[in-house]
Enzyme design. Structure first.
Site, PDB file in Angstrom:
ATOM      1  N   LEU A 183       0.881  -1.162   0.000  1.00  0.00           N
ATOM      2  CA  LEU A 183       0.000   0.000   0.000  1.00  0.00           C
ATOM      3  C   LEU A 183       0.918   1.210   0.000  1.00  0.00           C
ATOM      4  O   LEU A 183       1.899   1.247   0.751  1.00  0.00           O
ATOM      5  CB  LEU A 183      -0.906   0.014   1.230  1.00  0.00           C
ATOM      6  CG  LEU A 183      -2.056  -1.002   1.260  1.00  0.00           C
ATOM      7  CD1 LEU A 183      -2.733  -0.998   2.626  1.00  0.00           C
ATOM      8  CD2 LEU A 183      -3.075  -0.701   0.165  1.00  0.00           C
ATOM      9  N   ASP A 184       0.621   2.203  -0.836  1.00  0.00           N
ATOM     10  CA  ASP A 184       1.535   3.332  -0.931  1.00  0.00           C
ATOM     11  C   ASP A 184       1.435   4.242   0.295  1.00  0.00           C
ATOM     12  O   ASP A 184       0.631   4.011   1.207  1.00  0.00           O
ATOM     13  CB  ASP A 184       1.354   4.101  -2.243  1.00  0.00           C
ATOM     14  CG  ASP A 184      -0.034   4.721  -2.383  1.00  0.00           C
ATOM     15  OD1 ASP A 184      -0.633   5.085  -1.356  1.00  0.00           O
ATOM     16  OD2 ASP A 184      -0.512   4.860  -3.524  1.00  0.00           O
ATOM     17  N   LEU A 185       2.247   5.271   0.301  1.00  0.00           N
ATOM     18  CA  LEU A 185       2.409   6.135   1.471  1.00  0.00           C
ATOM     19  C   LEU A 185       1.081   6.644   2.027  1.00  0.00           C
ATOM     20  O   LEU A 185       0.845   6.608   3.237  1.00  0.00           O
ATOM     21  CB  LEU A 185       3.310   7.326   1.101  1.00  0.00           C
ATOM     22  CG  LEU A 185       3.521   8.382   2.185  1.00  0.00           C
ATOM     23  CD1 LEU A 185       4.370   7.840   3.316  1.00  0.00           C
ATOM     24  CD2 LEU A 185       4.181   9.632   1.575  1.00  0.00           C
ATOM     25  N   SER A 187      -2.007   5.540   1.307  1.00  0.00           N
ATOM     26  CA  SER A 187      -3.090   4.557   1.368  1.00  0.00           C
ATOM     27  C   SER A 187      -3.095   3.880   2.727  1.00  0.00           C
ATOM     28  O   SER A 187      -2.078   3.828   3.422  1.00  0.00           O
ATOM     29  CB  SER A 187      -2.939   3.523   0.256  1.00  0.00           C
ATOM     30  OG  SER A 187      -3.034   4.128  -1.013  1.00  0.00           O
TER      31      SER A 187
END
Length: 248
Positions: A112-114, A116
């Protein structure tokens, strides 16, 4: 992941051994081998097609690697503001720095990106992580997504048909409107593959910038009421039921 008489006799490839031991992914293990960081029974390993047998001593950067433990899986409620990596070159806080104490070394199933948040699966078995990430596994990823702007039926149809954005082809995404709050729309979105920043990129292409993204399910595993920042292990029996072929 099941052991046959043949694999028991010759052992398993060292990259897979390091992956199952939770040291790193298979691909990164091969890079470690190429860099001369891995030794087997005090001899440098030069080929990924090197096999490890029970009782062999494996060293990475001079430190012994323990035999892989039984495969385990955890649900983690990732907050936003953390990157899903063990070490960030930009010095940003990472998921693994903020896990509760007492966990063994784990790797994530996907990312999951920063910005999210939501469900992130963690495992001590790199081979399992790779298996669960593959689109061929067929597991659906489900999200709640807040976008800025109104969502027309035409835009939902474009998502359902798959889209190409900046030369990257994205598969079909199922999306439904949950609610509209002034200038924002909440959507439920489901997809099978989950390429890097896929939802954000396709929604930006539709002129619907994402302002919040929460993963609520990965295959059969749900975020549920797991508190933000908390980790909960998946029962071993449940894991074996959902992932056929796992050793007990």
């Amino acid at each position: 992941m099941t052991e046959t008489p043949e694999t028991a006799e010759r052992g398993e490839r060292i990259a897979k051994f390091l992956s199952r031991a939770g040291v790193t992914s298979r691909r990164d293990a091969e890079a470690m081998i190429a860099a001369g960081r891995v030794r087997l029974n005090n001899e440098p390993v030069t080929q990924p097609a090197t096999f490890v047998k029970p009782g062999d001593m494996v060293l990475v950067d001079g430190k012994p690697v323990s035999e892989p433990e039984r495969t385990r899986l955890w649900r983690y409620h990732k907050p936003d503001g953390l990157v899903t990596t063990h070490k960030d070159p930009e010095g940003r806080p990472t998921v693994f720095e903020h896990l509760p104490p007492g966990l063994p070394r784990v790797i994530s199933v996907g990312r999951l990106d920063l910005t999210s948040e939501g469900l992130l699966l963690l495992t001590n078995d790199g081979a399992l992580a790779r298996r669960l990430e593959l689109p061929a596994t067929g597991w659906l990823r489900r999200y709640r997504v807040r976008v800025h702007g109104g969502v027309s039926p035409e835009k939902l149809k474009r998502l359902a048909s798959g889209m190409q954005v900046e030369g990257v082809q994205y598969g079909p995404i199922e999306a439904h409107i949950d609610s509209v709050q002034r200038s924002n729309t909440w959507l439920s979105m489901s997809l099978h593959e989950g390429k890097n920043r896929e939802i954000r990129r396709v929604m930006q292409a539709l002129e619907l910038p994402v302002t919040r993204l929460i993963r609520v399910a990965y295959g059969p595993f749900q975020l549920g009421t797991l508190p933000r920042g908390a980790v909960e292990e998946v029962n071993g029996k449940v894991l074996r039921e959902q992932v056929p072929g796992l050793a007990k």
